[in-house]
Design a protein around this motif. Structure first.
Motif: not given
Length: 259
Positions: A126-129, A139-148, A179-180
């Motif tokens: 698990v990764v928390y950003i 923040t855009r980089s984080a949202l692109i990298a995350a699935n939750g 999309r994830d």
């Protein structure tokens, strides 16, 4: 699972929620990484007890490397620092992230964080950003990298009004880049059960069908002691009411999303 903790409003507890949930994940046996994208470095200070200025390699060095071709670039794992807590590592922040933002945006390095976390996918469960209080490159980089995505909410009327544009921004990122990405829920923070306004505001969110998670996180002065000692609540005082609320919230997420 890659989980971003995001709100454009400051002071809502992003770093506190990030670090405490991550500490519980690690304590329960998950290999856990915290990525601190906020130039203020609160998560870095909280988990490592020091700022990025004292460390040899930080996320500023990682992003700077993406701007400059090198024959022998550092591997992604070389930007990771072990915390004092077993199973919990940190990709630390640095104030220089602020200065790098314009260059990274103009060179379209928005997918570099996702690529880096893809490289680490076998190393962490698990990764928390943690993110800065703005909708910017990081923040855009984080949202692109995350699935939750978890959205901290501090029971304030201004926060409630800002919530709708925040959700629209997340959905735009989802539609255009990732999309994830799913909004896992709204984390009610600094909740005062005996006060009328917090109950009213939170009930309005529920009535509107927004995904409000339970339990709510109580307001407590104990969290300041946790920050000061650089020890998440589960390590500082595991029997404290707030520590138990964090555990229950973590377990709610684990039941819904598997980790």
């Amino acid at each position: 699972m890659r989980r971003v903790v995001f709100n454009q409003k400051g002071g809502v507890g992003k770093s506190t929620i990030t670090c405490n949930l991550a500490a519980i994940s690690a304590q329960q046996g998950s290999r856990t990484l915290v990525v601190d994208l906020d130039p203020q470095g609160n998560s870095t200070q909280y988990l490592l007890g020091c700022g990025g200025e004292t460390l040899e390699a930080t996320l500023a060095d990682f992003f700077d490397q993406t701007l400059n071709f090198k024959l022998n670039p550092k591997r992604t794992e070389q930007f990771i620092v072990a915390s004092p807590f077993e199973g919990l590592d940190v990709m630390p922040s640095h104030p220089a992230l602020e200065d790098l933002q314009g260059k990274l945006e103009s060179r379209y390095k928005i997918y570099k964080l996702r690529d880096a976390l893809d490289e680490l996918s076998q190393d962490y469960d698990v990764v928390y950003i943690d993110t800065p209080p703005a909708l910017n490159f990081f923040t855009r980089s984080a949202l692109i990298a995350a699935n939750g995505c978890l959205i901290p909410f501090d029971c304030d009327e201004f926060s409630r009004r800002a919530l709708y544009s925040l959700l629209e921004n997340v959905q735009e990122i989802r539609a255009d880049h990732n999309r994830d990405l799913a909004v896992e829920g709204i984390v009610v923070n600094q909740f005062q059960a005996r006060a009328g306004l917090p109950q009213k505001v939170v009930q309005e969110l529920i009535d509107e069908g927004l995904p409000v998670l339970t339990p709510y996180l109580s307001a407590s002065v104990k969290i300041k002691e946790s920050h000061e000692q650089s020890r998440p609540m589960i390590h500082l005082d595991p029997k404290h009411k707030l520590a138990q609320e964090f555990v229950a919230l973590h377990d709610t997420l684990a039941r819904k999303y598997g980790t």
